[in-house]
Design an enzyme around this catalytic site. Structure first.
Site, PDB file in Angstrom:
ATOM      1  N   ASP A 234      -2.120  -8.335  11.644  1.00  0.00           N
ATOM      2  CA  ASP A 234      -3.469  -8.773  11.279  1.00  0.00           C
ATOM      3  C   ASP A 234      -3.957  -9.968  12.092  1.00  0.00           C
ATOM      4  O   ASP A 234      -5.144 -10.290  12.069  1.00  0.00           O
ATOM      5  CB  ASP A 234      -3.521  -9.111   9.792  1.00  0.00           C
ATOM      6  CG  ASP A 234      -3.257  -7.881   8.939  1.00  0.00           C
ATOM      7  OD1 ASP A 234      -3.778  -6.819   9.289  1.00  0.00           O
ATOM      8  OD2 ASP A 234      -2.524  -7.982   7.940  1.00  0.00           O
TER       9      ASP A 234
ATOM     10  N   SER B 142       0.829  -1.219   0.000  1.00  0.00           N
ATOM     11  CA  SER B 142       0.000   0.000   0.000  1.00  0.00           C
ATOM     12  C   SER B 142       0.860   1.265   0.000  1.00  0.00           C
ATOM     13  O   SER B 142       0.544   2.243  -0.695  1.00  0.00           O
ATOM     14  CB  SER B 142      -0.959   0.006   1.191  1.00  0.00           C
ATOM     15  OG  SER B 142      -0.282  -0.223   2.405  1.00  0.00           O
TER      16      SER B 142
ATOM     17  N   HIS C 212      -1.821  -8.864   1.965  1.00  0.00           N
ATOM     18  CA  HIS C 212      -1.513  -7.597   2.643  1.00  0.00           C
ATOM     19  C   HIS C 212      -2.659  -7.300   3.626  1.00  0.00           C
ATOM     20  O   HIS C 212      -2.944  -8.125   4.490  1.00  0.00           O
ATOM     21  CB  HIS C 212      -1.301  -6.522   1.565  1.00  0.00           C
ATOM     22  CG  HIS C 212      -0.749  -5.211   2.047  1.00  0.00           C
ATOM     23  ND1 HIS C 212      -0.009  -5.074   3.192  1.00  0.00           N
ATOM     24  CD2 HIS C 212      -0.834  -3.961   1.502  1.00  0.00           C
ATOM     25  CE1 HIS C 212       0.339  -3.807   3.344  1.00  0.00           C
ATOM     26  NE2 HIS C 212      -0.161  -3.100   2.333  1.00  0.00           N
TER      27      HIS C 212
ATOM     28  N   HIS D 244       5.837 -12.639   7.553  1.00  0.00           N
ATOM     29  CA  HIS D 244       6.024 -11.247   7.132  1.00  0.00           C
ATOM     30  C   HIS D 244       7.202 -11.158   6.167  1.00  0.00           C
ATOM     31  O   HIS D 244       8.155 -11.932   6.281  1.00  0.00           O
ATOM     32  CB  HIS D 244       6.284 -10.331   8.341  1.00  0.00           C
ATOM     33  CG  HIS D 244       6.053  -8.892   8.027  1.00  0.00           C
ATOM     34  ND1 HIS D 244       7.038  -8.093   7.513  1.00  0.00           N
ATOM     35  CD2 HIS D 244       4.938  -8.127   8.113  1.00  0.00           C
ATOM     36  CE1 HIS D 244       6.536  -6.878   7.315  1.00  0.00           C
ATOM     37  NE2 HIS D 244       5.266  -6.867   7.664  1.00  0.00           N
TER      38      HIS D 244
ATOM     39  N   ARG E 264       3.167  -4.511  16.720  1.00  0.00           N
ATOM     40  CA  ARG E 264       1.772  -4.078  16.563  1.00  0.00           C
ATOM     41  C   ARG E 264       0.828  -5.174  17.077  1.00  0.00           C
ATOM     42  O   ARG E 264      -0.249  -4.903  17.599  1.00  0.00           O
ATOM     43  CB  ARG E 264       1.477  -3.757  15.091  1.00  0.00           C
ATOM     44  CG  ARG E 264       2.349  -2.642  14.536  1.00  0.00           C
ATOM     45  CD  ARG E 264       2.159  -2.477  13.046  1.00  0.00           C
ATOM     46  NE  ARG E 264       2.544  -3.684  12.311  1.00  0.00           N
ATOM     47  CZ  ARG E 264       2.384  -3.847  10.995  1.00  0.00           C
ATOM     48  NH1 ARG E 264       1.847  -2.885  10.267  1.00  0.00           N
ATOM     49  NH2 ARG E 264       2.759  -4.964  10.400  1.00  0.00           N
TER      50      ARG E 264
END
Ligand code: AMX
Length: 435
Positions: free
Chosen positions: A373, A242, A272, A318, A327
């Site tokens: 995620d 992105s 993604h 990743h 995160r």
């Protein structure tokens, strides 16, 4: 206090000078070698981009302008009575490299609220989308259509000096950021509620307004979650799909609207940003298949069944990270504080214990640990936002605040059209023969 635009205008000449000097002194130095394998594997590890806001370390995770997520949680201004950082503060930090004062953050909230109104054609466009059209496609469509509001495109058409590009890019970026929550909320309310969207409250922060327009602001814990969520999903250096897509399209001097839409289209891919939707679906399916309070063995078997079906375990692995994503940890800490007994959170925790071992044994992924995620959906569903195919839209709202600061710098620093070199396989054969 000084406005963001004024501060930026002060910083830009120094930074232009900085880059100019760096290039004059070191422009010829070799910083990276490229193997043929890298060319065939998504350019992994090839250095070729500039991204001012953040740098990702494979072991430690992301740093925003040199600051880790826990540091940002500490130093960035909070809402009155709140504990989580406001995304306004991180946006300021990404753009300027400076931690804003509380007043500067309040002013930024007010500025975004003042710019939030959507032109009527955007609302109509969203309303006309079939309910079967994925929320991310609706989101991207609406952001593309905001091109109608681009001051950059209008000014370019008239003819502007290059030196002024950043000013229009800044204006468009501020308008975009201000307007994406209204778009996101309209999509949500149309698809899953009564189609009505609450008005922006001009004295409230960005995350409160988004929560309120979605219909969830009565729960102040959800508002806090959104503040954290929007902060940590914003930026992850320049090479992710992105961020890179936004930068790439912007390099053709397409407007911030068209550039961000490109980034959102990339975020909508399952490898993604769409992974957060996939994670919740995968967890729900696991629960349906193997039931509650299950043993490690059954979870491990379920993981193997996913892998043996030739599918990826969503939320794990990743392209850069080789450890648990900070995160993920920030969200885990939020869950431990606000929803420690939630069965879905417990399942996520169990998977966290087992999946790295299984993925390591499977032996393919270079990183068997969870990414951002793997956790977000579980937090959202706890507060009643259960429509998982909507989740990536929230990721997209946040991502806008991370990729647009770089777009502003791209124009301020006069970055070139991006145009790397490609060859055919036939040509590579010839090239490597000579080596
Ligand atoms: N489950 C199963 N297999 C995996 C895997 C996973 N979670 N992650 C990687 N692999 C496989 C790859 O598919 C690849 O297989 P192949 O050799 O047959 O093509 C092999 O392991 C090597 O891949 P890698 O070098 O470790 O990863 P990558 O850099 O090519 O891809 C990513 C990274 C994120 C696309 C990958 O780990 C993945 O597909 N994860 C699941 C989807 C996901 O969670 N995406 C979200 C990432 C964060 C984000 O962008 N929001």
């Amino acid at each position: 206090p000084q406005t963001l635009k004024d501060r930026l205008a002060e910083l830009i000449p120094g930074e232009q000078e900085n880059v100019k000097n760096l290039r004059t002194e070191h422009g010829n130095k070799k910083i990276c070698e490229v193997t043929l394998d890298q060319v065939y594997t998504g350019m992994r590890g090839i250095i070729g981009l500039v991204w001012e806001g953040s740098v990702l370390d494979s072991e430690e995770g992301i740093r925003f302008r040199g600051k880790t997520i826990p540091e940002c949680q500490q130093i960035l201004p909070k809402a009155p009575g709140g504990q989580e950082p406001l995304p306004e503060g991180l946006f300021w930090l990404l753009l300027t490299g400076e931690v804003p004062s509380e007043q500067q953050v309040r002013d930024l909230s007010a500025e975004w609220a003042a710019r939030a109104e959507l032109p009527s054609y955007i609302g109509e466009l969203i309303d006309r989308c079939p309910s079967t059209l994925h929320p991310m496609a609706q989101f991207s469509l609406a952001v593309t259509a905001l091109e109608g509001e681009s001051t950059f495109s209008k000014a370019y058409e008239k003819g502007i000096n290059k030196k002024e590009y950043w000013i229009y890019t800044f204006e468009d970026s501020m308008n975009l950021i201000a307007k994406v929550p209204g778009i996101a909320a309209r999509i949500y309310r149309n698809l899953f509620r009564d189609g009505k969207v609450a008005d922006i409250q001009k004295d409230k922060d960005y995350s409160f307004n988004l929560a309120n327009m979605l219909g969830f602001a009565e729960n102040k814990d959800f508002v806090e979650l959104l503040r954290l969520y929007l902060t940590i999903h914003m930026d992850h250096e320049g090479g992710n799909v992105s961020a890179h897509a936004t930068h790439l399209i912007g390099s053709a001097l397409s407007s911030p609207m068209l550039s961000l839409a490109a980034g959102l289209n990339g975020l909508a891919g399952p490898l993604h940003g769409l992974a957060n939707q996939e994670v919740l679906r995968w967890l729900v399916k696991m629960k349906e298949t193997i039931g509650d309070n299950v043993s490690e063995k059954r979870i491990s078997d379920y993981l193997w069944s996913t892998l043996k079906a030739g599918q990826v375990v969503p939320g794990y692995g990743h392209a850069v990270l080789r450890k648990t994503d900070p995160r993920y940890m920030a969200q885990r800490e939020f869950a431990l504080k606000y929803l420690p007994e939630d069965p879905m959170f417990k399942l996520v925790s169990q998977v966290y214990k087992i999946a790295p071992r299984v993925l390591a044994e499977h032996g393919k992924t270079k990183n068997p640990y969870p990414n951002v995620d793997a956790h977000s959906g579980v937090l959202l569903q706890y507060y009643g936002l259960t429509e998982s195919n909507y989740y990536t839209v929230l990721f997209g709202v946040s991502r806008a605040l991370g990729v647009l600061p770089q777009l502003i710098w791209d124009r301020a620093l006069g970055m070139s059209l991006e145009r790397p070199k490609s060859f055919s396989t036939e040509m590579y054969k010839k090239i490597v023969k000579k080596l």
